[in-house]
Design a protein around this motif. Sequence first.
Motif, short mmCIF file in Angstrom:
data_model
loop_
_atom_site.label_atom_id
_atom_site.label_comp_id
_atom_site.label_asym_id
_atom_site.label_seq_id
_atom_site.Cartn_x
_atom_site.Cartn_y
_atom_site.Cartn_z
N TRP A 138 0.84 -1.19 0.00
CA TRP A 138 0.00 0.00 0.00
C TRP A 138 0.87 1.25 0.00
O TRP A 138 2.01 1.23 0.46
N ILE A 139 0.31 2.31 -0.55
CA ILE A 139 0.95 3.61 -0.56
C ILE A 139 -0.12 4.65 -0.24
O ILE A 139 -1.21 4.62 -0.80
N HIS A 140 0.20 5.56 0.67
CA HIS A 140 -0.67 6.70 0.97
C HIS A 140 0.05 7.95 0.51
O HIS A 140 1.23 8.13 0.79
N ALA A 141 -0.67 8.82 -0.19
CA ALA A 141 -0.13 10.12 -0.60
C ALA A 141 -1.00 11.18 0.04
O ALA A 141 -2.20 11.26 -0.23
N TRP A 142 -0.41 11.97 0.94
CA TRP A 142 -1.14 13.01 1.65
C TRP A 142 -0.69 14.36 1.11
O TRP A 142 0.49 14.59 0.87
N THR A 143 -1.63 15.27 0.96
CA THR A 143 -1.32 16.67 0.68
C THR A 143 -1.53 17.43 1.97
O THR A 143 -2.58 17.31 2.60
N VAL A 144 -0.51 18.18 2.38
CA VAL A 144 -0.55 18.91 3.65
C VAL A 144 -0.47 20.40 3.37
O VAL A 144 0.38 20.85 2.60
N SER A 145 -1.36 21.15 3.98
CA SER A 145 -1.38 22.60 3.84
C SER A 145 -1.49 23.23 5.22
O SER A 145 -2.45 22.94 5.95
N HIS A 146 -0.52 24.03 5.59
CA HIS A 146 -0.50 24.70 6.90
C HIS A 146 -0.65 23.70 8.05
O HIS A 146 -1.36 23.95 9.01
N GLY A 147 0.00 22.53 7.92
CA GLY A 147 -0.01 21.53 8.97
C GLY A 147 -1.26 20.68 9.03
O GLY A 147 -1.41 19.87 9.94
N ILE A 148 -2.16 20.82 8.06
CA ILE A 148 -3.41 20.06 8.04
C ILE A 148 -3.44 19.20 6.78
O ILE A 148 -3.15 19.67 5.68
N VAL A 149 -3.79 17.92 6.93
CA VAL A 149 -3.94 17.04 5.78
C VAL A 149 -5.20 17.45 5.03
O VAL A 149 -6.30 17.42 5.58
N THR A 150 -5.05 17.88 3.76
CA THR A 150 -6.19 18.36 2.98
C THR A 150 -6.63 17.36 1.92
O THR A 150 -7.72 17.50 1.37
N GLN A 151 -5.81 16.37 1.63
CA GLN A 151 -6.18 15.36 0.63
C GLN A 151 -5.43 14.07 0.95
O GLN A 151 -4.27 14.11 1.34
N VAL A 152 -6.11 12.94 0.78
CA VAL A 152 -5.49 11.63 0.97
C VAL A 152 -5.79 10.78 -0.25
O VAL A 152 -6.94 10.70 -0.69
N ARG A 153 -4.74 10.16 -0.79
CA ARG A 153 -4.91 9.19 -1.87
C ARG A 153 -4.31 7.88 -1.39
O ARG A 153 -3.23 7.88 -0.82
N GLU A 154 -5.01 6.77 -1.63
CA GLU A 154 -4.51 5.46 -1.21
C GLU A 154 -4.42 4.55 -2.42
O GLU A 154 -5.34 4.48 -3.23
N TYR A 155 -3.29 3.86 -2.51
CA TYR A 155 -3.06 2.92 -3.60
C TYR A 155 -2.72 1.57 -2.97
O TYR A 155 -1.85 1.48 -2.12
N SER A 156 -3.43 0.51 -3.38
CA SER A 156 -3.17 -0.83 -2.88
C SER A 156 -2.71 -1.70 -4.04
O SER A 156 -3.30 -1.65 -5.13
N ASN A 157 -1.68 -2.50 -3.78
CA ASN A 157 -1.12 -3.40 -4.79
C ASN A 157 -0.89 -2.68 -6.12
O ASN A 157 -1.29 -3.15 -7.18
N THR A 158 -0.27 -1.52 -6.03
CA THR A 158 0.02 -0.68 -7.19
C THR A 158 1.43 -0.13 -7.05
O THR A 158 1.81 0.30 -5.97
N ALA A 159 2.20 -0.18 -8.13
CA ALA A 159 3.51 0.46 -8.14
C ALA A 159 3.30 1.94 -8.47
O ALA A 159 2.52 2.28 -9.36
N LEU A 160 3.96 2.82 -7.73
CA LEU A 160 3.76 4.26 -7.92
C LEU A 160 5.09 4.94 -8.20
O LEU A 160 6.08 4.66 -7.55
N THR A 161 5.08 5.82 -9.20
CA THR A 161 6.23 6.67 -9.50
C THR A 161 5.77 8.11 -9.32
O THR A 161 4.75 8.51 -9.87
N VAL A 162 6.51 8.88 -8.52
CA VAL A 162 6.21 10.30 -8.32
C VAL A 162 7.12 11.09 -9.24
O VAL A 162 8.33 10.90 -9.26
N THR A 163 6.51 11.98 -10.03
CA THR A 163 7.23 12.77 -11.02
C THR A 163 6.95 14.24 -10.80
O THR A 163 5.82 14.63 -10.55
N ARG A 164 7.99 15.05 -10.89
CA ARG A 164 7.83 16.50 -10.78
C ARG A 164 7.72 17.07 -12.19
O ARG A 164 8.58 16.82 -13.03
N ILE A 165 6.65 17.82 -12.47
CA ILE A 165 6.43 18.31 -13.83
C ILE A 165 6.70 19.80 -14.00
O ILE A 165 6.35 20.39 -14.99
#
Length: 104
Positions: free
Chosen positions: A38-65
């Motif tokens: 599993w992978i969790h991707a959280w977006t944090v703004s001013h110390g507060i989690v504003t978005q959560v994405r969860e991926y199960s049994n998935t390979a994830l690549t993070v890319t800066r665009i």
Amino acid sequence: MRILTGVSPTFDFLPLSVVSFGSTVIAEGCDPASSISWIHAWTVSHGIVTQVREYSNTALTVTRIGNVVAGRTAEIKPSHCPSVWESQFSGRAGKSVPGLVLAI
């Protein structure tokens, strides 16, 4: 998981790695006994989690665009999208898994 499937999960969410890229935090873990990664991707703004994405049994690549220069995003060039992080534990689930790209 119980709400979605009617089955209670039989594994613990124990992160094996946690990394951050600006306002994005990635936590990754694996439970080989249950064949689940599993992978969790959280977006944090001013110390507060504003978005959560969860991926199960998935390979994830993070890319800066884009590059942030002096608080502004520079022009995005199609040939310049470097990978800044790749999941490590998806292969430990003992099966082939789909791959996704998360653009930040």
